[in-house]
Scaffold this active site. Structure first.
Site, short mmCIF file in Angstrom:
data_model
loop_
_atom_site.label_atom_id
_atom_site.label_comp_id
_atom_site.label_asym_id
_atom_site.label_seq_id
_atom_site.Cartn_x
_atom_site.Cartn_y
_atom_site.Cartn_z
N GLY A 21 -17.18 -1.52 1.32
CA GLY A 21 -16.78 -0.40 0.48
C GLY A 21 -15.27 -0.26 0.40
N GLY A 22 -14.60 -0.45 1.52
CA GLY A 22 -13.15 -0.35 1.55
C GLY A 22 -12.48 -1.43 0.73
N GLU B 46 -9.31 2.17 6.67
CA GLU B 46 -9.74 1.77 8.01
C GLU B 46 -11.14 1.23 7.85
OE1 GLU B 46 -10.01 4.93 11.00
OE2 GLU B 46 -11.56 3.67 11.85
N CYS C 108 -16.06 3.91 15.12
CA CYS C 108 -15.29 2.73 14.73
C CYS C 108 -14.69 2.03 15.95
CB CYS C 108 -14.20 3.09 13.74
SG CYS C 108 -13.32 4.59 14.19
#
Lengths: 495, 495
Positions: A221-222, A241, A275
């Site tokens: 997605g990033g 991130e 994360c």
């Protein structure tokens, strides 16, 4: 395609609350344009006044904590104790930016006197950092407060003087609505906006009024949003991130059974949806059974949404079925709709090295792989080949210090934060924090999404040459009316 | 396709010296890999020792000045006086980075003590900036020293601890060879490399060993390399300085004929081949004839290469033939192969506003457009709509100060440096310099390619959590053995 973003209860799998209408392109345009209109007044407020607004925002969120926490617990199943701490962390983070604004060195005020005798001659130069303009913030699923609507990206951008438009995460729409209501009640018109639905996010990051973007989420997605941001006619800074394997090295002297409980706790905290989850451990073979017992004794829980739950099950099932790794143990799970159990695997260093790409895929959730080694010296090359990561951890006894230095030197090329004799989950909000790292940990290794310096992402230098004192921003005027730390002719001080 | 990069004499159009072989993909790979191998030792040198190497490099370049300047003058036709100053500027810039390393605050050493009582609890955190790895530097045509092989990008990257691989510019291959010979003689093996030919640059920016890139040149060329850098499986920071229109506003009180000589000098300096060339002037109509006379009295010269010469002629001819602008005057030119003459055009503000995109195309060379206005208040919206630019200039008399404040507020959103009662050409090398700006002035508005803070592009944070003092980098040890400025628990100082 549904026209609303619908929240769910991960413990039951049932819809929760009213769906939130997806934001149309024309609404995105209206909200982004309102942010652009609000930029001038917001960025012109003295920093200490923006600090006061941030304090009010923190107070308002704390005052709404009961509603926010209850809503978030239903939508995320993260539990009231964790969410209570997370909200407090979020408001403390907002207050830290108030401190940063009042201290004032974040603008890096730099004054040079003239020197006509050098080559090239130097006129009077005065440099200060100013906000970029409206910022898009993409919320994360796994921190409904700290990395969402009023999280660190929003707080740091607002602090810098940038208006913010948040793209809410689909995993907690009602929490987003309630949080946004509080934020909007405190901030001036247009300084804060929010949009819902995947398409609105794509429109937002490409909108001409948006001058930078922050993102916390998956690598896929990033990357997609990063590509849109960099593909614009006018590319903008995009701070994402993304994924992180968070290697932990347990050195021989530290490889005792009492380390196992801390590992299992860090691995399974928040159902492994951190994360900084320590999913990749390098350890002597002697410790594997103790680690396995601790994981077997640990419990899982409901994941944030059905897709994540399915994905965790599929990817860990595939790993278990592969002939590369051995299953060490499996934890328990509650009887809830989207619940999963912790799983621990093991693999010898040689096999790991030969299958590095496959075995460093992130299994988002409470899964770990223990890579067994004999000699710490053998780890150096493997660590250097790991993908960029937010953290790297070393567990060492006094007898391991020399090896710890060698391992740290390897880790610092791939990791943004190095941890000694602790576990990587839990990211303190502080001046010296760095929550970042090389790709794919982030899209830009120079920046952090947590801590005082995260404000640096939203501000850029302007230098005033030979400018009359009375027309300069106060940070640069001779008299230093704001009494902030400055650099004059190369020397840092309060002058 | 030729297998060499051939230099030319712009005054005669004849080839100059031996062609330099284009670097093959396998040679690029060898050079980039050598840079990667050199990264560990070079980045581990104490900063003060790197500073000594930089001083030696500056001395060695100064000692070779005669050969370097003669070669560059033949290849660029920029003239010995200008090139003498440019080389001195280049070596002074290298020495400034020695100062930056010795002062030590560039690593932003930040120490936080533990606080277990806050949410979340804070362990001991220590943050420092460390070099990224091998850097690719793309040389510019128009500054054969200051923005080329041993220019600011190279000097700042070497200072930071990063090895450098330069892609030489095809406009001055022999100057590149001679400069590279000096640089390589001073630096340790592998810390510096150089490649030749367009294809080598494309290979370089995509090479896995390269961790960041700097570029100075055209918007088209910069965008192509930026896209390659961002399209990598692991995108890297790409710092490009591209096109800039450098608006200058002459306010009514300053609109006197004695301003004209300074304008013409800045416009035609180096045959207008400066990234800070003041090609767009907003002025009262009363001053146009004086500006025109000064340009008519000015001389052009040979451009850096045939393509630029052809491009300047074609684009200014097209502008002259359009019905949007009026030709004010034309300067003279020497009888040289690739010589061009200065040209000045004028257009009313209303016409400019309605054709903004077309009339802000950069005409690289000594061409200017005077946009005539009546009321300075009418300029604000137009200035805000200009593309991002390195500089914005205001000429004002004391009677104009209020208008100057309003204009500055508009300019600071689009420009990296604001200049008062001076001209934008000439970029001092200093702590407070900022040579950057929003797209397309640069690819990243947060950074500068000139001045002390340009080193910030090549270094990224690492935070050490709960790390034993004896295993920390010296910048972070309790005793502060390097005696550098640090931030402790939020307070800047030397402790």
């Amino acid at each position: 395609m549904s026209s609303v973003v619908q929240g769910f209860n991960p413990r039951t799998g049932e819809p929760f609350g009213d769906g939130v209408p997806k934001t149309s392109d024309s609404e995105v345009d209206r909200i982004a344009s309102a942010a652009a209109a609000a930029f001038g007044p917001w960025s012109s407020l003295p920093a200490t006044e923006r600090a006061d607004v941030l304090d009010s925002l923190a107070d308002a969120l704390d005052a709404s904590s009961e509603l926010l926490i209850t809503t978030a617990d239903t939508e995320t199943a993260l539990g009231v104790p964790r969410l209570t701490v997370e909200l407090k962390r979020t408001t403390n983070q907002i207050r830290l930016f108030g401190e940063v604004l009042r201290e004032g060195s974040y603008v890096e005020a730099t004054l040079d006197t003239a020197n006509p005798d050098i080559i090239p001659p130097r006129p009077v130069l005065r440099r200060v950092l100013r906000p970029l303009g409206p910022v898009a913030v993409f919320s994360a699923s796994n921190f409904p407060f700290a990395f969402s609507v009023a999280g660190g990206d929003t707080a740091s951008a607002l602090a810098s003087g940038c208006p913010v438009v948040v793209k809410a995460h689909s995993a907690h729409p009602r929490t987003s609505v309630e949080t946004a209501r509080v934020v909007a009640s405190v901030l001036p018109e247009g300084v804060f906006g929010i949009v819902y639905g995947t398409e609105s996010g794509r429109a937002l990051v490409q909108h001409p009024a948006i001058k930078a973007a922050g993102f916390t989420g998956s690598t896929g997605g990033g990357r997609a949003l990063f590509d849109l941001a960099q593909g614009r006619p006018d590319p903008i800074p995009f701070y994402g991130e993304l994924g992180s394997v968070n290697p932990t090295v347990i050195l021989p002297g530290a490889a005792t059974p009492d380390i196992a409980a801390g590992f299992a706790q860090s691995l399974t905290m928040g159902v492994g949806q951190f994360c900084t989850n320590p999913g990749l451990v390098f350890a002597p073979a002697s410790i594997v059974s103790a680690l396995g017992e601790a994981v077997a004794a640990s419990g899982g829980g409901a994941m944030l949404n059905e897709r994540m739950c399915d994905s965790y099950r599929a990817s860990t099932d595939a790993l278990a079925a592969s002939d590369l790794v051995t299953v060490v143990s499996t934890g328990t799970k509650p009887d809830e709709a989207w619940a999963v159990e912790p799983r621990l695997f093991t693999v010898p260093l040689e096999t790991f090295r030969d299958n590095l790409e496959k075995l460093t895929e992130e299994h988002f959730g409470p899964a770990g792989i223990v890579v067994t080694y004999s000699d710490p010296a053998d780890l150096v090359d493997v660590l250097r080949r790991l993908p960029g990561t937010l953290t790297g951890t070393v567990h060492a006894a006094p007898s391991d210090h020399e090896a710890a230095g060698v391992i740290a030197e390897a880790l610092r090329h791939i990791a943004g934060r190095l941890i000694f004799n602790a576990w990587p989950t839990g990211v303190a909000v502080a001046w010296g924090q760095h929550h970042g790292g090389p790709w794919p940990a982030t899209t830009n290794p120079l920046h952090t999404s947590v801590g005082a310096t995260s404000i640096r992402r939203w501000i850029a230098p302007v230098t005033y040459q030979s400018w009359p004192d009375e027309l300069l921003p106060p940070e640069l005027q001779d008299a230093n009316p704001l009494n902030i730390p400055r650099r004059i002719d190369g020397v840092l001080g309060t002058h």
